[in-house]
Design a protein around this motif. Structure first.
Motif, mmCIF file in Angstrom:
data_model
loop_
_atom_site.group_PDB
_atom_site.id
_atom_site.type_symbol
_atom_site.label_atom_id
_atom_site.label_comp_id
_atom_site.label_asym_id
_atom_site.label_seq_id
_atom_site.Cartn_x
_atom_site.Cartn_y
_atom_site.Cartn_z
ATOM 1 N N SER A 163 0.806 -1.224 0.000
ATOM 2 C CA SER A 163 0.000 0.000 0.000
ATOM 3 C C SER A 163 0.837 1.272 0.000
ATOM 4 O O SER A 163 1.582 1.541 0.955
ATOM 5 C CB SER A 163 -0.928 0.009 1.215
ATOM 6 N N LYS A 164 0.708 2.065 -1.066
ATOM 7 C CA LYS A 164 1.369 3.373 -1.096
ATOM 8 C C LYS A 164 0.758 4.314 -0.066
ATOM 9 O O LYS A 164 1.445 5.172 0.489
ATOM 10 C CB LYS A 164 1.267 3.994 -2.499
ATOM 11 N N GLU A 165 -0.541 4.154 0.190
ATOM 12 C CA GLU A 165 -1.220 5.016 1.166
ATOM 13 C C GLU A 165 -0.614 4.845 2.549
ATOM 14 O O GLU A 165 -0.364 5.820 3.259
ATOM 15 C CB GLU A 165 -2.720 4.694 1.212
ATOM 16 N N ARG A 166 -0.339 3.598 2.935
ATOM 17 C CA ARG A 166 0.279 3.340 4.245
ATOM 18 C C ARG A 166 1.699 3.898 4.292
ATOM 19 O O ARG A 166 2.130 4.428 5.317
ATOM 20 C CB ARG A 166 0.304 1.835 4.545
ATOM 21 N N TYR A 167 2.415 3.760 3.201
ATOM 22 C CA TYR A 167 3.782 4.286 3.123
ATOM 23 C C TYR A 167 3.781 5.804 3.314
ATOM 24 O O TYR A 167 4.532 6.335 4.145
ATOM 25 C CB TYR A 167 4.411 3.909 1.773
ATOM 26 N N PHE A 168 2.916 6.494 2.567
ATOM 27 C CA PHE A 168 2.901 7.962 2.653
ATOM 28 C C PHE A 168 2.413 8.434 4.023
ATOM 29 O O PHE A 168 2.921 9.421 4.561
ATOM 30 C CB PHE A 168 2.043 8.558 1.538
ATOM 31 N N SER A 169 1.458 7.727 4.602
ATOM 32 C CA SER A 169 0.983 8.077 5.936
ATOM 33 C C SER A 169 2.104 7.937 6.962
ATOM 34 O O SER A 169 2.276 8.792 7.842
ATOM 35 C CB SER A 169 -0.191 7.170 6.323
ATOM 36 N N MET A 170 2.882 6.869 6.836
ATOM 37 C CA MET A 170 3.972 6.617 7.777
ATOM 38 C C MET A 170 5.084 7.658 7.645
ATOM 39 O O MET A 170 5.548 8.217 8.646
ATOM 40 C CB MET A 170 4.532 5.209 7.556
ATOM 41 N N ILE A 171 5.515 7.976 6.411
ATOM 42 C CA ILE A 171 6.621 8.936 6.276
ATOM 43 C C ILE A 171 6.174 10.364 6.602
ATOM 44 O O ILE A 171 6.977 11.185 7.041
ATOM 45 C CB ILE A 171 7.282 8.877 4.877
ATOM 46 N N GLU A 172 4.873 10.637 6.409
ATOM 47 C CA GLU A 172 4.361 11.952 6.797
ATOM 48 C C GLU A 172 4.499 12.126 8.301
ATOM 49 O O GLU A 172 4.882 13.200 8.782
ATOM 50 C CB GLU A 172 2.899 12.091 6.367
#
Length: 297
Positions: free
Chosen positions: A141-150
């Motif tokens: 999931s790219k959404e989980r990746y972006f949420s985590m790095i944010e």
């Protein structure tokens, strides 16, 4: 002024009044201090800006000390990490001292600044937990990746920009948006360097993120472009650091033009950062973006 910030941090650690803490602190190497450069570009003349920068840098140092323990990393910026030299317990406790001293000094600032930084540390901690959980298996999931790095990376950069803007009586939300998008772009570039960067400059083996259990953006983009059979093969190399794995992944990265696709994503967020401060006429902030995005690999 960066040297002044380093001296301020040293003075805060001296106030802890512990020779062993001083010994540990002496082994820490300061990085490029991106957050401080950002804050100085926004609010260069306020008498409290050096102290505020020192607080932010101490929070960053604390998070890295804890990260190295979590990741079982033995190298930090090309030198042995604190946990490698003094053990995990001492590294964790030193991180706690940095956090505690940073928050103690933060109490002398305006409530809006203190609350902004405190909220950010909650987000940063949440991001670290999610990073650990996500490391248990390959993440699609790219959404989980972006949420985590944010949370883990961008929130502190955004908070730094907002805090400096509050101190300078500027539109803090504009600078928060700038910092958030800068932070996301920064992490994407860092992920890109892990795959394509020079090992001597990195101070660690290439592709170490994937071997440590981090499904970063280059791997997500690669996964999306592969056949079903190759998707399974990529997953099979998760947390594997063999030469076979590196060679196969490197070949597929080249074949699917993952470098270019990942860099495009970094530039997308960099442009969003620039758009947020359009009309502010801050050439230094524009320069920070350009230096980060167009760096050598």
């Amino acid at each position: 002024m960066l040297l002044e910030i380093e001296k301020k941090i040293a003075s805060f650690i001296e106030q802890v009044d512990s020779s062993f803490v001083q010994e540990l602190f002496a082994k820490i190497q300061h990085g490029k201090m991106l957050r401080s450069k950002l804050m100085l570009a926004i609010c260069p003349k306020h008498p409290d800006i050096i102290t505020l920068c020192a607080i932010i840098e101490m929070i960053q140092i604390a998070s890295l000390l804890h990260d190295d323990v979590i990741d079982e990393a033995h190298i930090r910026r090309g030198s042995p990490s604190i946990n490698a030299v003094f053990g995990n317990k001492n590294a964790i406790m030193l991180g706690d001292i940095f956090y505690a001293q940073a928050f103690l000094k933060l109490t002398s600032f305006d409530r809006n600044i203190a609350q902004n930084v405190a909220e950010c540390v909650v987000r940063l901690s949440r991001g670290e937990i999610h990073d650990v959980v996500m490391g248990n298996s390959f993440q699609e999931s790219k959404e989980r990746y972006f949420s985590m790095i944010e949370d883990k990376t961008a929130s502190l950069i955004a908070s730094s920009a907002k805090s400096a803007a509050i101190l300078a009586n500027l539109d803090s939300e504009k600078y928060y948006t700038y910092g958030l998008n800068l932070g996301i772009a920064f992490q994407i570039i860092d992920d890109l360097l892990d795959v394509f960067g020079d090992e001597k400059k990195l101070g660690k083996p290439a592709m170490s993120d994937y071997a440590e259990g981090k499904t970063t953006l280059p791997y997500l983009l690669l996964y999306q472009s592969l056949s079903q059979a190759d998707k399974q093969k990529l997953k099979s190399y998760f947390r594997i650091s063999s030469m076979e794995a590196k060679e196969w992944i490197s070949e597929k990265m080249q074949e699917k033009e993952i470098f270019e696709k990942t860099q495009d994503m970094a530039r997308f967020f960099a442009n969003k950062a620039l758009e947020s401060i359009e009309g502010e006429n801050n050439l230094k902030l524009e320069e920070i973006i350009k230096n980060m995005i167009y760096r050598e690999f």
